[in-house]
Write a protein that holds these residues in place. Sequence first.
Motif, PDB file in Angstrom:
ATOM      1  N   ASN A  82      -9.711  94.012  60.223  1.00  0.00           N
ATOM      2  CA  ASN A  82      -9.933  92.920  59.400  1.00  0.00           C
ATOM      3  C   ASN A  82     -10.593  93.615  58.218  1.00  0.00           C
ATOM      4  O   ASN A  82     -10.732  93.048  57.040  1.00  0.00           O
ATOM      5  CB  ASN A  82     -10.812  92.035  59.990  1.00  0.00           C
ATOM      6  CG  ASN A  82     -10.442  90.807  60.576  1.00  0.00           C
ATOM      7  OD1 ASN A  82      -8.878  90.317  60.154  1.00  0.00           O
ATOM      8  ND2 ASN A  82     -10.592  90.338  61.685  1.00  0.00           N
ATOM      9  N   ALA A 117       2.949  88.324  48.592  1.00  0.00           N
ATOM     10  CA  ALA A 117       2.165  88.684  49.660  1.00  0.00           C
ATOM     11  C   ALA A 117       2.904  89.008  50.740  1.00  0.00           C
ATOM     12  O   ALA A 117       2.667  90.198  51.450  1.00  0.00           O
ATOM     13  CB  ALA A 117       1.402  87.337  50.149  1.00  0.00           C
ATOM     14  N   ILE A 148      -3.886  91.245  50.480  1.00  0.00           N
ATOM     15  CA  ILE A 148      -2.850  90.476  50.962  1.00  0.00           C
ATOM     16  C   ILE A 148      -3.439  89.050  51.039  1.00  0.00           C
ATOM     17  O   ILE A 148      -2.839  87.964  50.563  1.00  0.00           O
ATOM     18  CB  ILE A 148      -2.046  90.954  52.046  1.00  0.00           C
ATOM     19  CG1 ILE A 148      -1.630  92.357  51.621  1.00  0.00           C
ATOM     20  CG2 ILE A 148      -1.143  89.948  52.672  1.00  0.00           C
ATOM     21  CD1 ILE A 148      -0.753  93.153  52.885  1.00  0.00           C
ATOM     22  N   ASN A 149      -4.418  89.003  51.769  1.00  0.00           N
ATOM     23  CA  ASN A 149      -5.145  87.662  52.098  1.00  0.00           C
ATOM     24  C   ASN A 149      -5.659  86.722  50.883  1.00  0.00           C
ATOM     25  O   ASN A 149      -5.237  85.674  50.778  1.00  0.00           O
ATOM     26  CB  ASN A 149      -6.083  87.868  53.104  1.00  0.00           C
ATOM     27  CG  ASN A 149      -5.761  87.680  54.523  1.00  0.00           C
ATOM     28  OD1 ASN A 149      -4.919  87.148  54.764  1.00  0.00           O
ATOM     29  ND2 ASN A 149      -6.564  88.319  55.308  1.00  0.00           N
ATOM     30  N   MET A 154      -5.302  94.569  53.698  1.00  0.00           N
ATOM     31  CA  MET A 154      -5.323  93.199  54.535  1.00  0.00           C
ATOM     32  C   MET A 154      -5.995  92.303  53.581  1.00  0.00           C
ATOM     33  O   MET A 154      -5.561  91.042  53.304  1.00  0.00           O
ATOM     34  CB  MET A 154      -5.681  93.291  55.809  1.00  0.00           C
ATOM     35  CG  MET A 154      -4.856  93.042  56.862  1.00  0.00           C
ATOM     36  SD  MET A 154      -3.136  93.723  56.953  1.00  0.00           S
ATOM     37  CE  MET A 154      -2.189  92.342  56.489  1.00  0.00           C
ATOM     38  N   MET A 165      -4.376  96.867  61.744  1.00  0.00           N
ATOM     39  CA  MET A 165      -4.622  95.377  61.968  1.00  0.00           C
ATOM     40  C   MET A 165      -6.053  95.136  61.650  1.00  0.00           C
ATOM     41  O   MET A 165      -6.437  94.007  61.839  1.00  0.00           O
ATOM     42  CB  MET A 165      -4.258  95.100  63.281  1.00  0.00           C
ATOM     43  CG  MET A 165      -2.707  95.237  63.547  1.00  0.00           C
ATOM     44  SD  MET A 165      -2.255  94.330  64.997  1.00  0.00           S
ATOM     45  CE  MET A 165      -0.850  94.988  65.623  1.00  0.00           C
ATOM     46  N   SER A 214       3.026  92.953  52.569  1.00  0.00           N
ATOM     47  CA  SER A 214       3.056  93.200  53.925  1.00  0.00           C
ATOM     48  C   SER A 214       4.211  93.918  54.428  1.00  0.00           C
ATOM     49  O   SER A 214       3.949  94.649  55.311  1.00  0.00           O
ATOM     50  CB  SER A 214       3.268  91.814  54.753  1.00  0.00           C
ATOM     51  OG  SER A 214       2.344  90.761  54.104  1.00  0.00           O
TER      52      SER A 214
END
Lengths: 327, 335
Positions: free
Chosen positions: A274, A296, A282-283, A279, A272, A300
């Motif tokens: 940042n 996306a 995906i963002n 991640m 999880m 995930s």
Amino acid sequence: MSKKKTNSQDRWGFKESILTFIPGNSTFGTMRSRQARTGFLFILPFVLGFVFFMVRPMFTSVIMSLSYVKLIPGEGYDMKFMGFVNYKNALGTDPYYNQYLVEEISRMAINGIATIVMSFVIAVILNQNFKGRTLARAIFFLPVILSSGVLAGIEKQNEFYDMMAGMAEAVGKSSGVNISAALQDLLSVSGVGSQVFQVLFDMIDAVYDIVMASGIQIIVFLSGLQSISPSLYEAADVEGCTAWEAFWKITFPMVSPLLLVNTIYTIIDFFMKNDNRVMERINTIMYGQQMDFGLASAMSWIYFGVAILFIAIAAVIINKGVHYYED
Amino acid sequence: MKTEATLTRREQKAKANAKRDTKYVVMSKIKKYGVSIIRGLLLFGLCFMIIQPMIIRFCTSLMVESDLYDSTIVLLPRHVTLDNYRIVADLTAFPKSMINTLWTSLLVSVCQVIACTLVGYGFARYSFPLKKFWFACVVLLIIVPPQTIQTALYVQFASFDFLGIFRAATGKPLNLRTSILPYVLMSLTCMGLKDGLYIYMLRQYFKSIPKSLEEAAYVDGCSTMHTFVKIMLPDAIPTIASCFLFSFVWQWTDLFYSRNFLSGYTIYSVQLSSIVSRMSRYFNKGSDAAQVVPNARQQQLIFVGVLICSIPLIILYIFTQRTFVESIAMSGSKE
């Protein structure tokens, strides 16, 4: 068929749960049933939230990952079912995703093990009596606050950071200032299994990240250590047990159930973060120019599947060696 | 003769004993001090590693730009300035974003703690059908990264429609993305940041309170709600306080939920995460020629931003350190 089902015993408690809430049947007025209703009322917020903000979005997310999603500003979105195309694209077409996935997972496997070992060692040290113990504990817990959320990744996002890291490496290699690089050269010259040492040196270089990620784990291990009754050590001492034996025969088995908790926490925490590049990718796909929600979501889900797989493997391995102490 | 010989033998024995004793004492002393020296060095090194970045950040934040490029300056700035703080405050809309962060964090963590206390109590004290199933859902909540469902949540709140009511009333689904309402709703229903963990912690605590306390209250004619508020809650205040602190601190630095649900407000963490992209615009305001902000300067300003974000938390932590550490220790010990 249906008759058989109702006649069979109420294994999962579905029948009972329904009867509890329907007035007029024989069980409705009993104390047990009333208690059950009060209890359910207490957890009602969670049940509602879970259904509306967890199960429903999860369901939507699965469908989205299987379809082409087109956003219409102000109107919502349009979906077209496509099957597993998004999954194929995520793993095959996207230039960065699978590379980041493999990198992050191997980083997690190494750093995760190191985090567990490190936090256990630190917890054992912090459990001893010495001056300034409270201060040391306070400092080791500080990363829980200082490396959370935005603070964790912000400095590494900068290009300057990458450049500096690269330069430091180059300088270290050329002048021998960098101790781990110098040692590495020495050992690789002497021809000791360089692969193993590569992993070890990566770990040493990542020691800052590891310490920053082990705040909660240290405290959990510490609590486990403190819950061991001193009489066990006294008995061992009387029997002529050395401290080293006592550590492996008493301390380690007694704390081993917490190993599983900490491993799971470490894995989830890592997934999880940042500063995780998967991640980030995906963002980028979600909020960037592509705005491809289907892709996306597929990414995930792949990522989540990998996480669950790792947790399952860790649970199986650790459960084999864990000793559960019954009071 | 004989006695003399025995005496000397006894003396010799005593001497040997004394010698062995002193040797033993010396050895054990060396061992003891050796262990404590090694331990001290190890702990000092690790603690220093944790604290050192903060020191570097603080010192760098006070430097003038030219000090950054001066290779003779390692830590202490030659020209001390507070200008950087002013620039970062401008860049992150400082007082406004901090005030927003403060009240949203407070609101959200209060909601989270209320909901989680109720749910934790329900799980600890009552038996109801499907209890194991619902608790498995709590564990699932801890394990599932919120990122997995972020796309779906985004869409769900961007076109919010409860049973088609809003579409029927206004012809358009409601866009709730810019309001704080969805997030408050999620916090009240235990779906906020790390809520599974808080439920777990509180459940562990409530389980540890002896049941006879409650039974006595029931026998004396106390109602369920009364028992909960008057007897169980006061006992649980330390754990509730620590859950609140965790929730507040993690909400303060949180980027994920703030970015997704609080986009209508200027939140400090979101501002901080995009500070680099705003820098060049800020420095180019006066001049026509597009000038690139040097990397070292960027890094320095990020340091300042991180400091502004973490100083309130460090102050909070200094005062509430015991609450933080002990609550986790307690929930861990009763696996």
